[in-house]
Enzyme design. Structure first.
Site, PDB file in Angstrom:
ATOM      1  N   SER A 116       0.966  -1.273   0.053  1.00  0.00           N
ATOM      2  CA  SER A 116      -0.037   0.121  -0.074  1.00  0.00           C
ATOM      3  C   SER A 116       0.878   1.309  -0.043  1.00  0.00           C
ATOM      4  O   SER A 116       1.742   1.373   0.687  1.00  0.00           O
ATOM      5  CB  SER A 116      -0.974  -0.077   1.179  1.00  0.00           C
ATOM      6  OG  SER A 116      -1.477   1.307   1.243  1.00  0.00           O
ATOM      7  N   THR A 156      -8.239  -1.328   1.856  1.00  0.00           N
ATOM      8  CA  THR A 156      -7.931  -2.029   0.582  1.00  0.00           C
ATOM      9  C   THR A 156      -8.098  -3.605   0.379  1.00  0.00           C
ATOM     10  O   THR A 156      -8.851  -3.901   1.188  1.00  0.00           O
ATOM     11  CB  THR A 156      -6.600  -1.431   0.363  1.00  0.00           C
ATOM     12  OG1 THR A 156      -6.382  -1.769  -1.032  1.00  0.00           O
ATOM     13  CG2 THR A 156      -5.707  -2.154   1.078  1.00  0.00           C
ATOM     14  N   LYS A 171     -12.712  -4.384   0.916  1.00  0.00           N
ATOM     15  CA  LYS A 171     -13.643  -3.082   0.465  1.00  0.00           C
ATOM     16  C   LYS A 171     -15.166  -3.515   0.599  1.00  0.00           C
ATOM     17  O   LYS A 171     -16.109  -2.627   0.843  1.00  0.00           O
ATOM     18  CB  LYS A 171     -13.355  -2.684  -0.935  1.00  0.00           C
ATOM     19  CG  LYS A 171     -11.955  -1.712  -0.927  1.00  0.00           C
ATOM     20  CD  LYS A 171     -11.826  -1.270  -2.332  1.00  0.00           C
ATOM     21  CE  LYS A 171     -10.584  -0.147  -2.275  1.00  0.00           C
ATOM     22  NZ  LYS A 171     -10.617   0.382  -3.617  1.00  0.00           N
ATOM     23  N   ASN A 223     -14.089   2.480   0.857  1.00  0.00           N
ATOM     24  CA  ASN A 223     -12.536   2.568   0.747  1.00  0.00           C
ATOM     25  C   ASN A 223     -12.050   3.372   2.075  1.00  0.00           C
ATOM     26  O   ASN A 223     -10.770   3.676   2.147  1.00  0.00           O
ATOM     27  CB  ASN A 223     -11.957   2.984  -0.500  1.00  0.00           C
ATOM     28  CG  ASN A 223     -12.344   4.391  -0.685  1.00  0.00           C
ATOM     29  OD1 ASN A 223     -13.058   4.982  -0.373  1.00  0.00           O
ATOM     30  ND2 ASN A 223     -11.337   5.271  -1.772  1.00  0.00           N
ATOM     31  N   ASP A 261     -13.204   6.510  -4.447  1.00  0.00           N
ATOM     32  CA  ASP A 261     -12.523   6.153  -5.542  1.00  0.00           C
ATOM     33  C   ASP A 261     -13.150   6.943  -6.953  1.00  0.00           C
ATOM     34  O   ASP A 261     -12.382   7.229  -7.815  1.00  0.00           O
ATOM     35  CB  ASP A 261     -12.633   4.582  -5.636  1.00  0.00           C
ATOM     36  CG  ASP A 261     -11.851   3.740  -4.997  1.00  0.00           C
ATOM     37  OD1 ASP A 261     -10.853   4.316  -4.594  1.00  0.00           O
ATOM     38  OD2 ASP A 261     -12.430   2.634  -4.586  1.00  0.00           O
ATOM     39  N   GLY A 263     -14.302  -4.457  -9.588  1.00  0.00           N
ATOM     40  CA  GLY A 263     -14.483  -3.580  -8.680  1.00  0.00           C
ATOM     41  C   GLY A 263     -14.275  -1.999  -8.975  1.00  0.00           C
ATOM     42  O   GLY A 263     -15.100  -1.141  -8.825  1.00  0.00           O
ATOM     43  N   ALA A 264     -13.115  -2.081  -9.699  1.00  0.00           N
ATOM     44  CA  ALA A 264     -12.681  -0.494 -10.059  1.00  0.00           C
ATOM     45  C   ALA A 264     -13.439  -0.129 -11.125  1.00  0.00           C
ATOM     46  O   ALA A 264     -13.828   1.108 -11.162  1.00  0.00           O
ATOM     47  CB  ALA A 264     -11.169  -0.669 -10.528  1.00  0.00           C
ATOM     48  N   ILE A 273      -6.293   2.819 -15.190  1.00  0.00           N
ATOM     49  CA  ILE A 273      -6.101   2.831 -13.771  1.00  0.00           C
ATOM     50  C   ILE A 273      -4.935   2.232 -13.517  1.00  0.00           C
ATOM     51  O   ILE A 273      -4.680   2.367 -12.083  1.00  0.00           O
ATOM     52  CB  ILE A 273      -7.393   2.660 -13.323  1.00  0.00           C
ATOM     53  CG1 ILE A 273      -7.714   1.063 -13.291  1.00  0.00           C
ATOM     54  CG2 ILE A 273      -8.556   3.260 -13.570  1.00  0.00           C
ATOM     55  CD1 ILE A 273      -8.636   0.487 -12.313  1.00  0.00           C
ATOM     56  N   GLY A 331      -2.506   6.737 -14.356  1.00  0.00           N
ATOM     57  CA  GLY A 331      -3.269   6.240 -13.416  1.00  0.00           C
ATOM     58  C   GLY A 331      -3.028   6.569 -11.864  1.00  0.00           C
ATOM     59  O   GLY A 331      -3.836   6.273 -10.937  1.00  0.00           O
TER      60      GLY A 331
HETATM   61  P1  ATR Z   1     -10.389  -4.526  -9.490  1.00  0.00           P
HETATM   62  O1  ATR Z   1     -11.070  -4.591  -8.236  1.00  0.00           O
HETATM   63  O2  ATR Z   1      -9.142  -3.971  -9.594  1.00  0.00           O
HETATM   64  O3  ATR Z   1     -11.249  -4.094 -10.642  1.00  0.00           O
HETATM   65  P2  ATR Z   1     -11.043  -7.179 -10.289  1.00  0.00           P
HETATM   66  O4  ATR Z   1     -12.578  -7.019  -9.640  1.00  0.00           O
HETATM   67  O5  ATR Z   1     -10.430  -8.494 -10.223  1.00  0.00           O
HETATM   68  O6  ATR Z   1     -10.196  -6.179  -9.840  1.00  0.00           O
HETATM   69  O7  ATR Z   1     -11.292  -7.023 -12.017  1.00  0.00           O
HETATM   70  C1  ATR Z   1     -10.425  -7.552 -12.796  1.00  0.00           C
HETATM   71  C2  ATR Z   1     -10.685  -6.982 -14.163  1.00  0.00           C
HETATM   72  O8  ATR Z   1      -9.658  -7.248 -15.154  1.00  0.00           O
HETATM   73  C3  ATR Z   1     -11.861  -7.554 -14.743  1.00  0.00           C
HETATM   74  O9  ATR Z   1     -12.969  -6.863 -15.451  1.00  0.00           O
HETATM   75  C4  ATR Z   1     -11.407  -8.737 -15.382  1.00  0.00           C
HETATM   76  O10 ATR Z   1     -12.227  -9.440 -16.194  1.00  0.00           O
HETATM   77  P3  ATR Z   1     -13.329 -10.807 -15.984  1.00  0.00           P
HETATM   78  O11 ATR Z   1     -14.244 -10.016 -15.498  1.00  0.00           O
HETATM   79  O12 ATR Z   1     -13.636 -11.381 -17.299  1.00  0.00           O
HETATM   80  O13 ATR Z   1     -12.382 -11.495 -15.013  1.00  0.00           O
HETATM   81  C5  ATR Z   1     -10.230  -8.151 -16.124  1.00  0.00           C
HETATM   82  N1  ATR Z   1      -9.079  -9.218 -16.440  1.00  0.00           N
HETATM   83  C6  ATR Z   1      -8.327  -9.639 -15.404  1.00  0.00           C
HETATM   84  N2  ATR Z   1      -7.549 -10.474 -16.500  1.00  0.00           N
HETATM   85  C7  ATR Z   1      -7.970 -10.440 -17.562  1.00  0.00           C
HETATM   86  C8  ATR Z   1      -7.486 -11.111 -18.750  1.00  0.00           C
HETATM   87  N3  ATR Z   1      -6.780 -12.077 -18.943  1.00  0.00           N
HETATM   88  N4  ATR Z   1      -8.356 -10.864 -20.006  1.00  0.00           N
HETATM   89  C9  ATR Z   1      -9.302  -9.975 -19.903  1.00  0.00           C
HETATM   90  N5  ATR Z   1      -9.724  -9.438 -18.849  1.00  0.00           N
HETATM   91  C10 ATR Z   1      -9.057  -9.803 -17.789  1.00  0.00           C
END
Ligand code: ATR
Length: 269
Positions: free
Chosen positions: A13, A60, A64, A85, A100, A128-129, A214, A237
């Site tokens: 962090s 974090t 969250k 957050n 956020d 989530g983001a 981001i 980001g």
């Molecule tokens: P955060 O809270 O940072 O948004 P998350 O909730 O794990 O983290 O979301 C990760 C994002 O990256 C999702 O949109 C994920 O797509 P999926 O919903 O299909 O999992 C995307 N992502 C991660 N790895 C990926 C990959 N190899 N190809 C396409 N999208 C990917």
């Protein structure tokens, strides 16, 4: 002022650097701690923070969403995003906020001239983001948001934030829609250090579109480098991380801090 950030793991962090910098800069007597809390210990460890007279804490990964049920009150943004957050502790009660979306929008405002009101935006990702980013964009009156995600069901879930403004497009067809957008946002983890690359051909991207990511490790992701080569304006980001911290610091100290170049250099070093 006594605050901190809770998470598991917590060593990554940057929040202690940010809040420590502002405590020094604004000459405020206070401490900001990194607090590792395992998911199963969340409730009991939060009680300890109340007993230890904390003014609040940042939240974090992976807490969250789980912290929501432990809060006595939530602000509208946290309610809508379904995640917290920032927590303010007052008279033993927990007030949950989500900053956020503010961080995302303020970063664009400080570092570009984009007018979000009436704009057409493509958002990559539906985690989530993405939820916070979508909330911020809708709050800023974007007129249309093209949302795309590898797993379409997750995009469909997020569409409920505004079914009339959010349109879902197929992940493999996203390039077809790049020609008339004003803003392209990557909210996926693709392009992050140790993650797969984000593969997107920007050749047809509207030359006036702003591109933002981001991901901030690396600061210049492949997406941003390609956008720059393409002649598009970019916003990195790191500013989202810095700006989301401002309302938290303000809630605990009464001082709304500024993001300056020294802070950015400190966090990136
Ligand atoms: P955060 O809270 O940072 O948004 P998350 O909730 O794990 O983290 O979301 C990760 C994002 O990256 C999702 O949109 C994920 O797509 P999926 O919903 O299909 O999992 C995307 N992502 C991660 N790895 C990926 C990959 N190899 N190809 C396409 N999208 C990917």
């Amino acid at each position: 002022m006594k605050a901190g950030v809770i998470g598991y793991p917590i060593s990554h962090s940057k929040s202690p650097i940010i809040h420590g910098y502002w405590l020094d800069k604004y000459n405020i007597n206070g401490t900001y701690h990194s607090i590792e809390i395992k998911p199963e210990d969340l409730k009991s460890k939060i009680k300890n923070l109340i007993n230890d007279n904390y003014n609040g804490f940042n939240v974090t990964v992976p807490h969250k969403e789980n912290i929501v049920a432990l809060c006595d009150e939530l602000d509208d943004t946290a309610k809508k995003i379904g995640a917290v957050n920032t927590v303010v502790i007052k008279d033993g009660k927990l007030y949950g906020k989500n900053t956020d979306a503010f961080g995302f929008i303020e970063n664009l405002k400080q570092n570009s001239k984009i007018v979000l009101n009436g704009s057409k935006i493509m958002v990559l990702g539906a985690g989530g983001a993405a939820r916070a980013v979508l909330y911020g964009l809708l709050d800023a009156d974007a007129s249309e948001i093209l949302l795309t995600n590898r797993t379409m069901e997750k995009a469909v879930t997020l569409q409920s934030l505004s079914p009339s403004k959010i349109k879902i497009i197929d992940w493999v067809e996203k390039e077809k829609y790049l020609s008339d957008i004003n803003l392209l946002v990557n909210t996926t983890s693709l392009g992050m250090k140790n993650q797969p690359a984000l593969e997107i051909n920007l050749q047809s991207l509207n030359k006036n579109a702003l591109v933002t990511d981001i991901v901030y490790v690396p600061l210049m992701t492949d997406l941003l480098t390609c956008a720059q080569i393409n002649g598009n304006e970019i916003v990195t980001g790191i500013g989202m991380l810095l700006h989301q911290a401002r309302p938290a610091f303000a809630a605990w100290t009464g001082v709304m801090p500024a993001v300056d170049n020294d802070l950015m250099a400190k966090v990136l070093s």
